[in-house]
Scaffold this motif. Structure first.
Motif, PDB file in Angstrom:
ATOM      1  N   TRP A 234      63.814   3.488 -27.769  1.00 49.47           N
ATOM      2  CA  TRP A 234      62.686   4.293 -28.233  1.00 49.47           C
ATOM      3  C   TRP A 234      63.198   5.592 -28.844  1.00 49.47           C
ATOM      4  O   TRP A 234      64.134   6.218 -28.333  1.00 49.47           O
ATOM      5  N   LEU A 235      62.546   6.020 -29.922  1.00 51.50           N
ATOM      6  CA  LEU A 235      62.909   7.248 -30.621  1.00 51.50           C
ATOM      7  C   LEU A 235      61.722   8.212 -30.561  1.00 51.50           C
ATOM      8  O   LEU A 235      60.800   8.122 -31.391  1.00 51.50           O
ATOM      9  N   PRO A 236      61.703   9.143 -29.589  1.00 50.11           N
ATOM     10  CA  PRO A 236      60.573  10.077 -29.471  1.00 50.11           C
ATOM     11  C   PRO A 236      60.511  11.058 -30.635  1.00 50.11           C
ATOM     12  O   PRO A 236      61.529  11.503 -31.143  1.00 50.11           O
ATOM     13  N   TYR A 237      59.284  11.392 -31.050  1.00 51.12           N
ATOM     14  CA  TYR A 237      59.018  12.378 -32.114  1.00 51.12           C
ATOM     15  C   TYR A 237      59.741  12.014 -33.424  1.00 51.12           C
ATOM     16  O   TYR A 237      60.429  12.833 -34.045  1.00 51.12           O
ATOM     17  N   TRP A 238      59.530  10.796 -33.829  1.00 48.78           N
ATOM     18  CA  TRP A 238      60.195  10.242 -35.007  1.00 48.78           C
ATOM     19  C   TRP A 238      59.584  10.768 -36.302  1.00 48.78           C
ATOM     20  O   TRP A 238      58.375  10.713 -36.526  1.00 48.78           O
ATOM     21  N   GLN A 239      60.471  11.287 -37.217  1.00 47.55           N
ATOM     22  CA  GLN A 239      60.051  11.723 -38.550  1.00 47.55           C
ATOM     23  C   GLN A 239      61.099  11.213 -39.547  1.00 47.55           C
ATOM     24  O   GLN A 239      62.183  11.770 -39.675  1.00 47.55           O
ATOM     25  N   HIS A 240      60.749  10.166 -40.279  1.00 51.98           N
ATOM     26  CA  HIS A 240      61.684   9.497 -41.186  1.00 51.98           C
ATOM     27  C   HIS A 240      61.718  10.204 -42.531  1.00 51.98           C
ATOM     28  O   HIS A 240      60.699  10.644 -43.062  1.00 51.98           O
ATOM     29  N   PHE A 241      62.945  10.306 -43.131  1.00 53.73           N
ATOM     30  CA  PHE A 241      63.033  10.920 -44.461  1.00 53.73           C
ATOM     31  C   PHE A 241      63.876  10.105 -45.466  1.00 53.73           C
ATOM     32  O   PHE A 241      63.710  10.265 -46.665  1.00 53.73           O
ATOM     33  N   THR A 242      64.812   9.240 -45.015  1.00 54.65           N
ATOM     34  CA  THR A 242      65.546   8.397 -45.968  1.00 54.65           C
ATOM     35  C   THR A 242      66.322   7.278 -45.281  1.00 54.65           C
ATOM     36  O   THR A 242      66.911   7.484 -44.214  1.00 54.65           O
ATOM     37  N   GLN A 243      66.340   6.083 -45.851  1.00 52.67           N
ATOM     38  CA  GLN A 243      67.197   4.958 -45.480  1.00 52.67           C
ATOM     39  C   GLN A 243      67.267   4.691 -43.962  1.00 52.67           C
ATOM     40  O   GLN A 243      68.337   4.481 -43.398  1.00 52.67           O
ATOM     41  N   GLY A 244      66.130   4.715 -43.302  1.00 56.34           N
ATOM     42  CA  GLY A 244      66.091   4.487 -41.855  1.00 56.34           C
ATOM     43  C   GLY A 244      66.605   5.666 -41.036  1.00 56.34           C
ATOM     44  O   GLY A 244      66.816   5.549 -39.823  1.00 56.34           O
ATOM     45  N   MET A 245      66.779   6.811 -41.685  1.00 52.86           N
ATOM     46  CA  MET A 245      67.252   8.022 -41.001  1.00 52.86           C
ATOM     47  C   MET A 245      66.117   9.022 -40.875  1.00 52.86           C
ATOM     48  O   MET A 245      65.266   9.123 -41.763  1.00 52.86           O
ATOM     49  N   GLY A 246      66.143   9.759 -39.794  1.00 51.08           N
ATOM     50  CA  GLY A 246      65.093  10.757 -39.592  1.00 51.08           C
ATOM     51  C   GLY A 246      65.392  11.634 -38.376  1.00 51.08           C
ATOM     52  O   GLY A 246      66.424  11.497 -37.695  1.00 51.08           O
ATOM     53  N   PHE A 247      64.460  12.553 -38.082  1.00 48.32           N
ATOM     54  CA  PHE A 247      64.566  13.396 -36.886  1.00 48.32           C
ATOM     55  C   PHE A 247      64.030  12.622 -35.684  1.00 48.32           C
ATOM     56  O   PHE A 247      63.016  11.926 -35.767  1.00 48.32           O
ATOM     57  N   HIS A 248      64.671  12.802 -34.514  1.00 44.57           N
ATOM     58  CA  HIS A 248      64.086  12.314 -33.265  1.00 44.57           C
ATOM     59  C   HIS A 248      64.824  12.934 -32.087  1.00 44.57           C
ATOM     60  O   HIS A 248      65.970  13.419 -32.221  1.00 44.57           O
ATOM     61  N   GLU A 249      64.190  12.912 -30.931  1.00 40.38           N
ATOM     62  CA  GLU A 249      64.823  13.432 -29.715  1.00 40.38           C
ATOM     63  C   GLU A 249      66.010  12.554 -29.347  1.00 40.38           C
ATOM     64  O   GLU A 249      65.927  11.320 -29.402  1.00 40.38           O
ATOM     65  N   THR A 250      67.117  13.190 -28.956  1.00 36.99           N
ATOM     66  CA  THR A 250      68.315  12.420 -28.616  1.00 36.99           C
ATOM     67  C   THR A 250      68.100  11.565 -27.372  1.00 36.99           C
ATOM     68  O   THR A 250      67.350  11.940 -26.469  1.00 36.99           O
ATOM     69  N   THR A 251      68.769  10.425 -27.334  1.00 38.96           N
ATOM     70  CA  THR A 251      68.681   9.532 -26.178  1.00 38.96           C
ATOM     71  C   THR A 251      69.944   9.604 -25.326  1.00 38.96           C
ATOM     72  O   THR A 251      70.032   8.950 -24.291  1.00 38.96           O
ATOM     73  N   THR A 252      70.929  10.408 -25.756  1.00 38.53           N
ATOM     74  CA  THR A 252      72.177  10.591 -25.003  1.00 38.53           C
ATOM     75  C   THR A 252      72.510  12.085 -24.958  1.00 38.53           C
ATOM     76  O   THR A 252      71.816  12.910 -25.568  1.00 38.53           O
ATOM     77  N   TYR A 253      73.592  12.441 -24.259  1.00 37.44           N
ATOM     78  CA  TYR A 253      74.014  13.839 -24.156  1.00 37.44           C
ATOM     79  C   TYR A 253      74.429  14.347 -25.531  1.00 37.44           C
ATOM     80  O   TYR A 253      75.389  13.854 -26.128  1.00 37.44           O
ATOM     81  N   LEU A 254      73.702  15.328 -26.019  1.00 36.32           N
ATOM     82  CA  LEU A 254      73.877  15.794 -27.399  1.00 36.32           C
ATOM     83  C   LEU A 254      75.274  16.337 -27.678  1.00 36.32           C
ATOM     84  O   LEU A 254      75.765  16.253 -28.811  1.00 36.32           O
ATOM     85  N   HIS A 255      75.944  16.898 -26.652  1.00 36.52           N
ATOM     86  CA  HIS A 255      77.218  17.575 -26.876  1.00 36.52           C
ATOM     87  C   HIS A 255      78.435  16.670 -26.660  1.00 36.52           C
ATOM     88  O   HIS A 255      79.562  17.169 -26.606  1.00 36.52           O
ATOM     89  N   ASP A 256      78.182  15.374 -26.563  1.00 36.39           N
ATOM     90  CA  ASP A 256      79.301  14.433 -26.507  1.00 36.39           C
ATOM     91  C   ASP A 256      79.748  14.177 -27.949  1.00 36.39           C
ATOM     92  O   ASP A 256      79.138  13.391 -28.676  1.00 36.39           O
ATOM     93  N   LYS A 257      80.811  14.848 -28.359  1.00 39.39           N
ATOM     94  CA  LYS A 257      81.258  14.788 -29.752  1.00 39.39           C
ATOM     95  C   LYS A 257      82.056  13.522 -30.072  1.00 39.39           C
ATOM     96  O   LYS A 257      82.411  13.283 -31.216  1.00 39.39           O
ATOM     97  N   SER A 258      82.324  12.721 -29.053  1.00 35.79           N
ATOM     98  CA  SER A 258      83.059  11.484 -29.316  1.00 35.79           C
ATOM     99  C   SER A 258      82.159  10.422 -29.933  1.00 35.79           C
ATOM    100  O   SER A 258      82.646   9.419 -30.469  1.00 35.79           O
ATOM    101  N   ILE A 259      80.856  10.646 -29.830  1.00 36.26           N
ATOM    102  CA  ILE A 259      79.898   9.709 -30.423  1.00 36.26           C
ATOM    103  C   ILE A 259      78.962  10.483 -31.337  1.00 36.26           C
ATOM    104  O   ILE A 259      79.092  11.695 -31.507  1.00 36.26           O
ATOM    105  N   GLY A 260      78.019   9.794 -31.885  1.00 36.22           N
ATOM    106  CA  GLY A 260      77.027  10.423 -32.750  1.00 36.22           C
ATOM    107  C   GLY A 260      75.897   9.445 -32.977  1.00 36.22           C
ATOM    108  O   GLY A 260      75.799   8.406 -32.317  1.00 36.22           O
ATOM    109  N   SER A 261      75.049   9.773 -33.900  1.00 33.64           N
ATOM    110  CA  SER A 261      73.926   8.892 -34.207  1.00 33.64           C
ATOM    111  C   SER A 261      74.369   7.840 -35.234  1.00 33.64           C
ATOM    112  O   SER A 261      75.516   7.820 -35.687  1.00 33.64           O
ATOM    113  N   HIS A 262      73.392   7.002 -35.586  1.00 38.10           N
ATOM    114  CA  HIS A 262      73.650   6.013 -36.656  1.00 38.10           C
ATOM    115  C   HIS A 262      73.095   6.523 -37.982  1.00 38.10           C
ATOM    116  O   HIS A 262      72.665   5.747 -38.817  1.00 38.10           O
TER     117      HIS A 262
END
Length: 294
Positions: A234-262
């Motif tokens: 689930w992607l809370p507070y979803w706001q799409h702007f291009t190619q399946g990408m958009g703003f949403h609340e993170t589902t993991t620890y935001l400051h884990d720099k070893s990973i990121g979003s898609h």
């Protein structure tokens, strides 16, 4: 011979009369009581301090004059004023406050927090204090840094530096509401009519292989809670702007720099809610720079 006796009797009578007059005087105010109201000789001596007739071998003693004893007035009692508080400033403690360890980035974090403002009093001296600890804890809680224990560690330093060095002028915002993202520093903020409406906060964009592109876009779809088919989340507070990408609340620890979003722009809960309140279909999105490593 008879004349001599008569004369002798007359003289004796005169002597008796004179002696009686000296021994008892008539006091008309005493009702004619005579000697009954006279004070004894001893009483008179007690008052005057001297007898009337000096004895043999005694020198006449002048009556003692009473000495005037000066009366000393006790000074008026003044009320004791309350103790005044000490104006001496307490010396700063050089020991680390209990339960608040000092981190290796203490001075740098103090510098950035003093620059950002809004987190309480901070003394830039490289030494942990109770006030510094409280400010660092507040900063950590605001930006979701764990643990929020007041220690100026690497993550706290990294976040503070990114926020303090973000240049909001890089975002070419026009009229209306514009959402801005600095991909290089991984920060985001909101402009309205060319002025900063929401100060920079932290974000996390696409990781290696899923780079979030720079450019200018428009929000074209919104949903309070969107289901992601490819990633089954689930992607809370979803706001799409291009190619399946958009703003949403993170589902993991935001400051884990070893990973990121898609490719999406991940936000902390507080920021996702705020962006949802400000955004609408047609709102502008501007992305500048590039995330390091992508």
């Amino acid at each position: 011979m008879k004349r001599v006796r008569v004369t002798s009797r007359l003289l004796a009578l005169m002597v008796v009369t004179l002696v009686g007059a000296g021994a008892c005087a008539f006091d008309p105010q005493a009702g004619g009581k005579g000697s009954e109201d006279l004070a004894p000789v001893g009483a008179a001596e007690q008052v005057t301090g001297a007898s009337g007739t000096p004895g043999p071998g005694q020198r006449p003693v002048a009556p003692a004059q009473p000495k005037a004893t000066p009366t000393r007035m006790a000074p008026p009692t003044r009320p004791t004023p309350p103790p005044k508080p000490s104006r001496t400033a307490p010396k700063p403690s050089t020991s680390t406050p209990a339960g608040c360890p000092q981190g290796e980035q203490q001075r740098a974090v103090e510098t950035y927090l003093a620059q950002l403002g809004g987190f309480g009093r901070v003394t830039v001296d490289g030494r942990q204090s109770a006030a510094d600890c409280a400010a660092i804890k507040k900063f950590q809680k605001r930006y979701g840094i764990r643990p929020a224990e007041g220690r100026a560690g690497p993550t706290t330093y990294d976040v503070a530096k990114r926020l303090a060095t973000t240049d909001t002028g890089r975002c070419e915002a026009g009229s209306g509401t514009t959402f801005c993202i600095d991909l290089t520093r991984q920060t985001t903020w909101v402009m309205r009519n060319g002025k900063v409406l929401v100060k920079p906060t932290v974000t996390r964009t696409g990781m290696a292989g899923y780079r979030t592109p720079s450019g200018t876009y428009t929000i074209n779809y919104r949903n309070i809670k969107e289901w992601s088919n490819p990633y089954e989340v689930w992607l809370p507070y979803w706001q799409h702007f291009t190619q399946g990408m958009g703003f949403h609340e993170t589902t993991t620890y935001l400051h884990d720099k070893s990973i990121g979003s898609h490719g999406c722009v991940n936000l902390l809960h507080t920021d996702a809610v705020r962006y949802w309140e400000l955004g609408k279909v047609g709102s502008r999105v501007v992305l500048v720079g590039r995330r390091p490593g992508t």
